[in-house]
Design a protein around this motif. Structure first.
Motif, PDB file in Angstrom:
ATOM      1  N   ALA A  74       0.826  -1.210   0.000  1.00  0.00           N
ATOM      2  CA  ALA A  74       0.000   0.000   0.000  1.00  0.00           C
ATOM      3  C   ALA A  74       0.857   1.257   0.000  1.00  0.00           C
ATOM      4  O   ALA A  74       0.453   2.293  -0.546  1.00  0.00           O
ATOM      5  CB  ALA A  74      -0.932  -0.005   1.194  1.00  0.00           C
ATOM      6  N   LYS A  75       2.028   1.175   0.606  1.00  0.00           N
ATOM      7  CA  LYS A  75       2.921   2.331   0.693  1.00  0.00           C
ATOM      8  C   LYS A  75       4.058   2.259  -0.323  1.00  0.00           C
ATOM      9  O   LYS A  75       4.918   3.145  -0.346  1.00  0.00           O
ATOM     10  CB  LYS A  75       3.508   2.438   2.097  1.00  0.00           C
ATOM     11  CG  LYS A  75       2.483   2.693   3.190  1.00  0.00           C
ATOM     12  CD  LYS A  75       3.166   2.813   4.545  1.00  0.00           C
ATOM     13  CE  LYS A  75       2.159   3.114   5.649  1.00  0.00           C
ATOM     14  NZ  LYS A  75       2.814   3.211   6.987  1.00  0.00           N
ATOM     15  N   ASN A  76       4.088   1.203  -1.133  1.00  0.00           N
ATOM     16  CA  ASN A  76       5.193   1.015  -2.093  1.00  0.00           C
ATOM     17  C   ASN A  76       6.552   1.146  -1.389  1.00  0.00           C
ATOM     18  O   ASN A  76       7.470   1.810  -1.881  1.00  0.00           O
ATOM     19  CB  ASN A  76       5.093   2.013  -3.240  1.00  0.00           C
ATOM     20  CG  ASN A  76       3.884   1.761  -4.131  1.00  0.00           C
ATOM     21  OD1 ASN A  76       3.519   0.616  -4.363  1.00  0.00           O
ATOM     22  ND2 ASN A  76       3.257   2.817  -4.602  1.00  0.00           N
ATOM     23  N   THR A  77       6.648   0.500  -0.257  1.00  0.00           N
ATOM     24  CA  THR A  77       7.849   0.591   0.569  1.00  0.00           C
ATOM     25  C   THR A  77       8.378  -0.796   0.880  1.00  0.00           C
ATOM     26  O   THR A  77       7.596  -1.721   1.136  1.00  0.00           O
ATOM     27  CB  THR A  77       7.542   1.346   1.872  1.00  0.00           C
ATOM     28  OG1 THR A  77       7.109   2.677   1.555  1.00  0.00           O
ATOM     29  CG2 THR A  77       8.777   1.434   2.762  1.00  0.00           C
ATOM     30  N   VAL A  78       9.696  -0.920   0.848  1.00  0.00           N
ATOM     31  CA  VAL A  78      10.349  -2.171   1.199  1.00  0.00           C
ATOM     32  C   VAL A  78      11.296  -1.901   2.356  1.00  0.00           C
ATOM     33  O   VAL A  78      11.893  -0.820   2.460  1.00  0.00           O
ATOM     34  CB  VAL A  78      11.083  -2.771  -0.019  1.00  0.00           C
ATOM     35  CG1 VAL A  78      12.236  -1.894  -0.466  1.00  0.00           C
ATOM     36  CG2 VAL A  78      11.568  -4.177   0.281  1.00  0.00           C
ATOM     37  N   TYR A  79      11.414  -2.887   3.239  1.00  0.00           N
ATOM     38  CA  TYR A  79      12.254  -2.770   4.420  1.00  0.00           C
ATOM     39  C   TYR A  79      13.280  -3.905   4.441  1.00  0.00           C
ATOM     40  O   TYR A  79      13.038  -4.988   3.900  1.00  0.00           O
ATOM     41  CB  TYR A  79      11.406  -2.857   5.689  1.00  0.00           C
ATOM     42  CG  TYR A  79      10.254  -1.874   5.725  1.00  0.00           C
ATOM     43  CD1 TYR A  79       8.982  -2.256   5.309  1.00  0.00           C
ATOM     44  CD2 TYR A  79      10.436  -0.566   6.167  1.00  0.00           C
ATOM     45  CE1 TYR A  79       7.917  -1.365   5.324  1.00  0.00           C
ATOM     46  CE2 TYR A  79       9.385   0.333   6.191  1.00  0.00           C
ATOM     47  CZ  TYR A  79       8.128  -0.079   5.770  1.00  0.00           C
ATOM     48  OH  TYR A  79       7.079   0.812   5.784  1.00  0.00           O
ATOM     49  N   LEU A  80      14.392  -3.651   5.088  1.00  0.00           N
ATOM     50  CA  LEU A  80      15.384  -4.687   5.305  1.00  0.00           C
ATOM     51  C   LEU A  80      15.819  -4.612   6.765  1.00  0.00           C
ATOM     52  O   LEU A  80      16.507  -3.664   7.162  1.00  0.00           O
ATOM     53  CB  LEU A  80      16.592  -4.515   4.386  1.00  0.00           C
ATOM     54  CG  LEU A  80      17.625  -5.632   4.460  1.00  0.00           C
ATOM     55  CD1 LEU A  80      17.039  -6.934   3.886  1.00  0.00           C
ATOM     56  CD2 LEU A  80      18.907  -5.265   3.716  1.00  0.00           C
ATOM     57  N   GLN A  81      15.412  -5.590   7.543  1.00  0.00           N
ATOM     58  CA  GLN A  81      15.836  -5.697   8.935  1.00  0.00           C
ATOM     59  C   GLN A  81      17.116  -6.506   8.973  1.00  0.00           C
ATOM     60  O   GLN A  81      17.136  -7.658   8.534  1.00  0.00           O
ATOM     61  CB  GLN A  81      14.749  -6.372   9.784  1.00  0.00           C
ATOM     62  CG  GLN A  81      15.149  -6.567  11.225  1.00  0.00           C
ATOM     63  CD  GLN A  81      15.310  -5.250  11.980  1.00  0.00           C
ATOM     64  OE1 GLN A  81      14.508  -4.330  11.819  1.00  0.00           O
ATOM     65  NE2 GLN A  81      16.352  -5.153  12.789  1.00  0.00           N
ATOM     66  N   MET A  82      18.174  -5.892   9.465  1.00  0.00           N
ATOM     67  CA  MET A  82      19.483  -6.537   9.484  1.00  0.00           C
ATOM     68  C   MET A  82      19.902  -6.754  10.930  1.00  0.00           C
ATOM     69  O   MET A  82      20.081  -5.788  11.690  1.00  0.00           O
ATOM     70  CB  MET A  82      20.506  -5.662   8.759  1.00  0.00           C
ATOM     71  CG  MET A  82      20.110  -5.330   7.330  1.00  0.00           C
ATOM     72  SD  MET A  82      21.392  -4.428   6.435  1.00  0.00           S
ATOM     73  CE  MET A  82      21.373  -2.871   7.314  1.00  0.00           C
TER      74      MET A  82
END
Length: 115
Positions: A74-82
């Motif tokens: 919905a937000k066109n957002t990607v996350y990377l939890q490292m």
């Protein structure tokens, strides 16, 4: 045009954690996949993780079990939890978006893992 804005990089001690975010805007029609790549000094850019619109994930062997990619369609957002970061994770991390056969790149965010 598609714009990708990354955030969340920085300096962290070995064993620490960081969370990267990448927000896409502009001519967004039909995103197939979003993901993260990284490039360390003197090395080629390499895949870190990708996630399709349907939620299928792919990880590089070196980060599997430590990094988690997620996405908010919905937000066109990607996350990377490292997590459990290592000095060898030090690199510029680039967001990537694949749409209609084209690839778009963010400007990159520096991640430095050092004591």
């Amino acid at each position: 045009q598609v714009q990708l804005v990354e955030s969340g990089g920085g300096l962290v001690q070995p064993g620490g954690s960081l969370r990267l975010s990448c927000a896409a805007s502009g001519s967004i029609f039909s995103i197939y996949a979003m993901g993260w790549y990284r490039q360390a000094p003197g090395k080629q850019r390499e895949l870190v993780a990708t996630i399709t619109r349907g939620g299928s994930r792919n990880y590089a062997a070196l980060v599997k079990g430590r990094f988690t990619i997620s996405r908010d369609n919905a937000k066109n957002t990607v996350y990377l939890q490292m997590n459990s970061l290592k000095p060898e994770d030090t690199a510029v991390y680039y967001c990537n978006l694949e749409q209609l056969g084209f690839h778009y790149w963010g400007q990159g965010t520096q991640v430095t893992v050092s004591s």
